[in-house]
Design a protein around this motif. Structure first.
Motif, PDB file in Angstrom:
ATOM      1  N   ARG A 106       0.879  -1.321   0.001  1.00 37.40           N
ATOM      2  CA  ARG A 106      -0.058   0.000  -0.020  1.00 37.40           C
ATOM      3  C   ARG A 106       0.897   1.271  -0.057  1.00 37.40           C
ATOM      4  O   ARG A 106       1.677   1.389   0.857  1.00 37.40           O
ATOM      5  N   HIS A 107       0.672   2.101  -1.215  1.00 37.72           N
ATOM      6  CA  HIS A 107       1.374   3.371  -0.988  1.00 37.72           C
ATOM      7  C   HIS A 107       1.399   3.972  -0.048  1.00 37.72           C
ATOM      8  O   HIS A 107       0.105   4.235   0.572  1.00 37.72           O
ATOM      9  N   GLY A 108       2.339   4.714   0.538  1.00 39.52           N
ATOM     10  CA  GLY A 108       2.125   5.555   1.779  1.00 39.52           C
ATOM     11  C   GLY A 108       2.494   4.839   3.228  1.00 39.52           C
ATOM     12  O   GLY A 108       2.883   5.407   4.116  1.00 39.52           O
ATOM     13  N   ARG A 109       2.644   3.588   3.040  1.00 40.21           N
ATOM     14  CA  ARG A 109       2.992   2.514   4.211  1.00 40.21           C
ATOM     15  C   ARG A 109       4.512   2.589   4.159  1.00 40.21           C
ATOM     16  O   ARG A 109       5.142   2.839   3.059  1.00 40.21           O
ATOM     17  N   VAL A 110       5.257   2.077   5.315  1.00 39.65           N
ATOM     18  CA  VAL A 110       6.549   1.852   5.401  1.00 39.65           C
ATOM     19  C   VAL A 110       7.127   0.922   4.160  1.00 39.65           C
ATOM     20  O   VAL A 110       6.250  -0.128   3.956  1.00 39.65           O
ATOM     21  N   GLY A 111       8.118   1.148   3.521  1.00 35.95           N
ATOM     22  CA  GLY A 111       8.667   0.493   2.359  1.00 35.95           C
ATOM     23  C   GLY A 111       8.528   1.396   1.018  1.00 35.95           C
ATOM     24  O   GLY A 111       8.870   2.378   0.986  1.00 35.95           O
ATOM     25  N   TRP A 112       8.420   0.489  -0.019  1.00 35.28           N
ATOM     26  CA  TRP A 112       8.283   1.210  -1.429  1.00 35.28           C
ATOM     27  C   TRP A 112       7.758   2.154  -1.332  1.00 35.28           C
ATOM     28  O   TRP A 112       6.490   2.271  -0.962  1.00 35.28           O
ATOM     29  N   GLN A 113       8.198   3.372  -2.244  1.00 33.64           N
ATOM     30  CA  GLN A 113       7.335   4.694  -2.318  1.00 33.64           C
ATOM     31  C   GLN A 113       7.163   4.532  -3.875  1.00 33.64           C
ATOM     32  O   GLN A 113       5.953   4.251  -4.306  1.00 33.64           O
ATOM     33  N   HIS A 114       8.114   4.922  -4.900  1.00 30.38           N
ATOM     34  CA  HIS A 114       8.049   4.759  -6.172  1.00 30.38           C
ATOM     35  C   HIS A 114       9.497   4.735  -6.792  1.00 30.38           C
ATOM     36  O   HIS A 114      10.311   5.188  -6.087  1.00 30.38           O
ATOM     37  N   LEU A 115       9.483   4.168  -7.937  1.00 30.76           N
ATOM     38  CA  LEU A 115      10.869   4.491  -8.754  1.00 30.76           C
ATOM     39  C   LEU A 115      10.584   5.410  -9.939  1.00 30.76           C
ATOM     40  O   LEU A 115       9.591   5.286 -10.667  1.00 30.76           O
ATOM     41  N   ALA A 116      11.331   6.331 -10.041  1.00 29.00           N
ATOM     42  CA  ALA A 116      11.088   7.529 -11.273  1.00 29.00           C
ATOM     43  C   ALA A 116      12.058   7.145 -12.222  1.00 29.00           C
ATOM     44  O   ALA A 116      13.414   7.085 -11.970  1.00 29.00           O
ATOM     45  N   LEU A 117      11.831   6.831 -13.357  1.00 33.35           N
ATOM     46  CA  LEU A 117      12.299   6.471 -14.655  1.00 33.35           C
ATOM     47  C   LEU A 117      12.474   7.899 -15.646  1.00 33.35           C
ATOM     48  O   LEU A 117      11.445   8.104 -16.101  1.00 33.35           O
ATOM     49  N   ALA A 118      13.567   8.312 -15.452  1.00 36.26           N
ATOM     50  CA  ALA A 118      13.912   9.450 -16.274  1.00 36.26           C
ATOM     51  C   ALA A 118      13.871   9.310 -17.568  1.00 36.26           C
ATOM     52  O   ALA A 118      14.763   8.478 -18.207  1.00 36.26           O
ATOM     53  N   VAL A 119      12.980   9.975 -18.322  1.00 37.41           N
ATOM     54  CA  VAL A 119      13.290   9.757 -20.050  1.00 37.41           C
ATOM     55  C   VAL A 119      13.634  11.099 -20.638  1.00 37.41           C
ATOM     56  O   VAL A 119      13.640  12.089 -20.190  1.00 37.41           O
ATOM     57  N   ASP A 120      13.629  11.280 -21.891  1.00 30.91           N
ATOM     58  CA  ASP A 120      14.344  12.147 -22.684  1.00 30.91           C
ATOM     59  C   ASP A 120      13.317  13.216 -23.191  1.00 30.91           C
ATOM     60  O   ASP A 120      13.556  14.392 -23.818  1.00 30.91           O
ATOM     61  N   SER A 121      12.063  13.164 -23.127  1.00 30.30           N
ATOM     62  CA  SER A 121      10.913  14.042 -23.532  1.00 30.30           C
ATOM     63  C   SER A 121       9.550  13.606 -23.014  1.00 30.30           C
ATOM     64  O   SER A 121       9.235  12.565 -22.475  1.00 30.30           O
ATOM     65  N   PRO A 122       8.720  14.770 -23.076  1.00 29.92           N
ATOM     66  CA  PRO A 122       7.281  14.398 -22.676  1.00 29.92           C
ATOM     67  C   PRO A 122       6.624  13.456 -23.598  1.00 29.92           C
ATOM     68  O   PRO A 122       5.959  12.606 -23.170  1.00 29.92           O
ATOM     69  N   ASP A 123       6.918  13.476 -24.819  1.00 26.71           N
ATOM     70  CA  ASP A 123       6.563  12.330 -25.779  1.00 26.71           C
ATOM     71  C   ASP A 123       6.891  10.893 -25.271  1.00 26.71           C
ATOM     72  O   ASP A 123       6.015  10.120 -25.391  1.00 26.71           O
ATOM     73  N   ILE A 146       5.508   3.089 -10.078  1.00 26.43           N
ATOM     74  CA  ILE A 146       6.580   3.703 -11.082  1.00 26.43           C
ATOM     75  C   ILE A 146       6.174   5.059 -11.747  1.00 26.43           C
ATOM     76  O   ILE A 146       4.987   5.211 -11.752  1.00 26.43           O
ATOM     77  N   GLU A 147       7.110   6.094 -11.659  1.00 24.97           N
ATOM     78  CA  GLU A 147       6.823   7.110 -12.493  1.00 24.97           C
ATOM     79  C   GLU A 147       7.708   7.288 -13.691  1.00 24.97           C
ATOM     80  O   GLU A 147       8.839   7.154 -13.522  1.00 24.97           O
ATOM     81  N   PHE A 148       7.120   7.858 -14.741  1.00 22.05           N
ATOM     82  CA  PHE A 148       7.867   8.062 -15.896  1.00 22.05           C
ATOM     83  C   PHE A 148       8.027   9.632 -15.889  1.00 22.05           C
ATOM     84  O   PHE A 148       7.002  10.466 -16.025  1.00 22.05           O
ATOM     85  N   MET A 149       9.026  10.152 -15.711  1.00 22.60           N
ATOM     86  CA  MET A 149       9.474  11.569 -15.732  1.00 22.60           C
ATOM     87  C   MET A 149      10.358  12.457 -16.789  1.00 22.60           C
ATOM     88  O   MET A 149      11.582  11.623 -17.170  1.00 22.60           O
ATOM     89  N   PHE A 150      10.014  13.430 -17.103  1.00 20.56           N
ATOM     90  CA  PHE A 150      10.893  14.299 -17.925  1.00 20.56           C
ATOM     91  C   PHE A 150      11.204  15.663 -17.182  1.00 20.56           C
ATOM     92  O   PHE A 150      10.317  16.161 -16.921  1.00 20.56           O
TER      93      PHE A 150
END
Length: 136
Positions: A63-80, A123-127
């Motif tokens: 469950r998000h927000g409980r102790v443990g994993w929060q999220h993994l952000a994966l950086a990418v090259d563009s909004p597309d 997971i998060e996809f982020m630019f």
């Protein structure tokens, strides 16, 4: 030498998790390696990502927000690329937490989406380009 070598997570449904993560990591150019009780993805210069079957089935989801994993952000090259990976994840069964959009509260250049799998792994996809690159 890189500080982070690998990241391992535990999932309830290993075959489902492998299918969901494989779609995302294959789209990012990672190669999958299967093992008896898990799978991993590797790409040169990047930490290895590993999923393991839960030792005690039925103990998830996380469950998000409980102790443990929060999220993994994966950086990418563009909004597309955020949009593309988000669509691949959704087509592979990930649940949308937040659709792709700008996050000006982080920076005026931040564009991201968030998805979650059946085990509660987010997971998060982020630019978020450096300010100088954003001016180009």
């Amino acid at each position: 030498m890189a500080v982070f070598d690998h990241l391992g997570i535990t999932v309830d449904d290993l075959p489902r998790a492998v299918a969901q993560f494989d779609a995302v990591f294959a789209a990012l150019g990672f190669t999958r390696f299967d093992a008896d009780n898990g799978a991993s993805w590797q790409r040169e210069g990047e930490p290895e990502f590993i999923v393991f079957a839960a030792r005690e089935p039925g103990t998830g989801p996380h469950r998000h927000g409980r102790v443990g994993w929060q999220h993994l952000a994966l950086a990418v090259d563009s909004p597309d690329e955020v949009d593309r990976l988000h669509a691949i994840a959704v087509d592979s069964g990930w649940t949308v937490v937040r659709a792709p959009k700008k996050y000006p509260r982080f920076t005026d250049r931040y564009y991201a989406s968030f998805v979650e799998d059946a085990s509660g792994i987010r997971i998060e996809f982020m630019f978020n380009p450096p300010r100088e690159a954003a001016a180009d």
